[in-house]
Design an enzyme around this catalytic site. Sequence first.
Site, PDB file in Angstrom:
ATOM      1  N   GLY A 239      57.464 -19.333  24.565  1.00  0.00           N
ATOM      2  CA  GLY A 239      56.747 -18.069  24.709  1.00  0.00           C
ATOM      3  C   GLY A 239      56.321 -17.693  26.108  1.00  0.00           C
ATOM      4  O   GLY A 239      55.889 -16.551  26.341  1.00  0.00           O
ATOM      5  N   GLU A 273      59.189 -25.483  23.598  1.00  0.00           N
ATOM      6  CA  GLU A 273      60.416 -24.759  23.215  1.00  0.00           C
ATOM      7  C   GLU A 273      60.624 -23.524  24.075  1.00  0.00           C
ATOM      8  O   GLU A 273      60.713 -22.409  23.558  1.00  0.00           O
ATOM      9  CB  GLU A 273      60.313 -24.322  21.747  1.00  0.00           C
ATOM     10  N   PRO A 274      60.704 -23.676  25.389  1.00  0.00           N
ATOM     11  CA  PRO A 274      60.889 -22.487  26.216  1.00  0.00           C
ATOM     12  C   PRO A 274      62.312 -21.953  26.111  1.00  0.00           C
ATOM     13  O   PRO A 274      63.272 -22.720  26.061  1.00  0.00           O
ATOM     14  CB  PRO A 274      60.619 -23.000  27.632  1.00  0.00           C
ATOM     15  N   GLY A 275      62.453 -20.676  26.043  1.00  0.00           N
ATOM     16  CA  GLY A 275      63.765 -20.045  26.041  1.00  0.00           C
ATOM     17  C   GLY A 275      63.867 -19.113  27.243  1.00  0.00           C
ATOM     18  O   GLY A 275      64.511 -19.422  28.254  1.00  0.00           O
ATOM     19  N   ARG A 276      63.137 -18.006  27.140  1.00  0.00           N
ATOM     20  CA  ARG A 276      63.194 -16.977  28.177  1.00  0.00           C
ATOM     21  C   ARG A 276      62.871 -17.529  29.568  1.00  0.00           C
ATOM     22  O   ARG A 276      63.542 -17.185  30.545  1.00  0.00           O
ATOM     23  CB  ARG A 276      62.169 -15.886  27.831  1.00  0.00           C
ATOM     24  N   ARG A 312      67.778  -4.992  24.676  1.00  0.00           N
ATOM     25  CA  ARG A 312      66.329  -5.081  24.868  1.00  0.00           C
ATOM     26  C   ARG A 312      65.666  -3.748  25.223  1.00  0.00           C
ATOM     27  O   ARG A 312      64.619  -3.423  24.660  1.00  0.00           O
ATOM     28  CB  ARG A 312      65.970  -6.156  25.903  1.00  0.00           C
ATOM     29  N   CYS A 342      77.501   5.618  20.992  1.00  0.00           N
ATOM     30  CA  CYS A 342      77.152   6.901  20.377  1.00  0.00           C
ATOM     31  C   CYS A 342      75.792   6.864  19.703  1.00  0.00           C
ATOM     32  O   CYS A 342      75.681   6.948  18.478  1.00  0.00           O
ATOM     33  CB  CYS A 342      78.238   7.302  19.393  1.00  0.00           C
ATOM     34  N   GLU A 343      74.761   6.697  20.499  1.00  0.00           N
ATOM     35  CA  GLU A 343      73.379   6.697  20.018  1.00  0.00           C
ATOM     36  C   GLU A 343      72.511   7.207  21.146  1.00  0.00           C
ATOM     37  O   GLU A 343      72.702   6.812  22.307  1.00  0.00           O
ATOM     38  CB  GLU A 343      72.897   5.265  19.720  1.00  0.00           C
ATOM     39  N   TYR A 371      68.158 -13.429  25.883  1.00  0.00           N
ATOM     40  CA  TYR A 371      68.255 -12.391  24.856  1.00  0.00           C
ATOM     41  C   TYR A 371      69.106 -11.209  25.330  1.00  0.00           C
ATOM     42  O   TYR A 371      68.887 -10.072  24.930  1.00  0.00           O
ATOM     43  CB  TYR A 371      66.849 -11.936  24.410  1.00  0.00           C
TER      44      TYR A 371
HETATM   45  N1  LLP Z   1      60.240 -21.243  19.467  1.00  0.00           N
HETATM   46  C1  LLP Z   1      60.274 -20.411  18.401  1.00  0.00           C
HETATM   47  C2  LLP Z   1      59.918 -20.943  17.088  1.00  0.00           C
HETATM   48  C3  LLP Z   1      60.640 -19.070  18.584  1.00  0.00           C
HETATM   49  O1  LLP Z   1      60.652 -18.250  17.528  1.00  0.00           O
HETATM   50  C4  LLP Z   1      60.985 -18.598  19.867  1.00  0.00           C
HETATM   51  C5  LLP Z   1      61.394 -17.203  20.090  1.00  0.00           C
HETATM   52  C6  LLP Z   1      60.956 -19.514  20.936  1.00  0.00           C
HETATM   53  C7  LLP Z   1      60.582 -20.817  20.706  1.00  0.00           C
HETATM   54  C8  LLP Z   1      61.330 -19.128  22.331  1.00  0.00           C
HETATM   55  O2  LLP Z   1      60.479 -18.193  22.893  1.00  0.00           O
HETATM   56  P1  LLP Z   1      60.596 -17.810  24.447  1.00  0.00           P
HETATM   57  O3  LLP Z   1      60.222 -19.022  25.251  1.00  0.00           O
HETATM   58  O4  LLP Z   1      61.976 -17.376  24.698  1.00  0.00           O
HETATM   59  O5  LLP Z   1      59.619 -16.699  24.600  1.00  0.00           O
HETATM   60  N2  LLP Z   1      64.569 -11.063  21.372  1.00  0.00           N
HETATM   61  C9  LLP Z   1      63.221 -11.018  21.929  1.00  0.00           C
HETATM   62  C10 LLP Z   1      62.546 -12.350  21.911  1.00  0.00           C
HETATM   63  C11 LLP Z   1      62.477 -12.982  20.527  1.00  0.00           C
HETATM   64  C12 LLP Z   1      61.850 -14.339  20.534  1.00  0.00           C
HETATM   65  C13 LLP Z   1      61.991 -15.022  19.224  1.00  0.00           C
HETATM   66  N3  LLP Z   1      61.483 -16.348  19.148  1.00  0.00           N
HETATM   67  C14 LLP Z   1      63.316 -10.423  23.332  1.00  0.00           C
HETATM   68  O6  LLP Z   1      64.410 -10.069  23.773  1.00  0.00           O
HETATM   69  O7  LLP Z   1      62.294 -10.246  23.992  1.00  0.00           O
END
Ligand code: LLP
Length: 414
Positions: A239, A273-276, A312, A342-343, A371
């Site tokens: 997050g 659990e970092p993603g972004r 996004r 086409c939107e 994402y």
């Molecule tokens: N862990 C869980 C259980 C999650 O549901 C998520 C993201 C993460 C970790 C990773 O979160 P992050 O570190 O990336 O913030 N598509 C959206 C973001 C959706 C996030 C969903 N869950 C966007 O483009 O902003």
Amino acid sequence: MNGFDYRGNELFVENVPVKKIVESMGSPVYIYSEKALRDSLSAYQEAFSGHRTIIAYAMKANGNLKILSLLGKMGAGADVVSGGELFRARTAGIPVEKIVFAGVGKTDVEMREALDAGILMFNIESSMELERLSRVAVSMGKTAPVALRVNPDVDPKTHPYISTGLKKSKFGIPMDQALEEYKKAARLPGIRIVGIHQHIGSQLTEISPFRDAFDRMVAFARLLKENGIGVSWMDLGGGLGIRYDNEKPPTPKEISHEILSRMKGLDAGVILEPGRSIVGNAGMLVTRVQYLKETAVKMFYIADAGMNDLIRPSLYGAFHDLWPVEKRSGKGRKGDLVGPVCETGDFLVQDRELPPVEPGDLLAVMSAGAYGFAMASNYNARPRPAEILVSGDRFSVIRARETYQDLIRGEGIV
Ligand code: LLP
């Protein structure tokens, strides 16, 4: 942005001019910097060094095999949310003992696959799911390692579509039911409790929601202990936000300070659990402007990338900075950068002062590593872009541009 910079008027990714990549690979194209990827994972690893920690990269942000393998070789695990993600993670060589599996709707088949693989733990989101996992595990002669995802009811102060830790959200088990669920888990034959899980939302740019959530989780872990239930892992989710515009999100170091200062006496490892925050600022989407179109009320810059390539802006009204691949002199204009889809909702930038642009120019939509490609689709029968990884002086294709044949794979005319 680390890995992305101008030399003179020309945009480079590390030591490679963006123009050179597009000349050989075409547009639209996603381009990532290996250095930026490595640096963002290292920042987490350094912040938590000295504590038993797994950085379980949330691969939903970007599941490209090469990116997974690169992060895996550096020591990352993975947070997966489907059988498909588990397959990808394993194919990329992420060790199963560093894989956690979240998501509210796991199927029997997915449970079996993960049990067969021997993942670290399932993050359970409901009472029914817990019972089902127990049944599935027993039928296989196994016990399933679990954490229950507790919903701490904290407002993450982010976009409502990506807030997950509020009472009204579909995610997790409400705090006031969680102790009962843990007691139930302790009684179920196919279940072995190993952790606690939470994740309150994405693109968090303030520290206070993290603090509140950590306080609640740590208090809950202590309550479990008093009830004779020990956990060896605290999975505190992902997050952490990134800078798209002028946000100033906390650093992994600040997050680690908040976590580790609360962990005393708990004797549990930490999972994040970092993603972004791993991939977001390590990638961009490069698009070519095809046409300019001026109406009575607006200036449109029509590009060859659209909402199917990067959704996004359309979906969340998200801001992505726009950099010219070659800077021009002169004055920019206010306008929209739109795609060919086409939107009316097909825009990458809306009502913003754009740099001076001529037809044929290349523009970089920044901070698109997370994402971006992961949410791309074939809408309007548009092949998805190529993905390129730059490493120093070299670039390599880590996913080929889709072809028309890819578009019809699996279909037939009876
Ligand atoms: N862990 C869980 C259980 C999650 O549901 C998520 C993201 C993460 C970790 C990773 O979160 P992050 O570190 O990336 O913030 N598509 C959206 C973001 C959706 C996030 C969903 N869950 C966007 O483009 O902003």
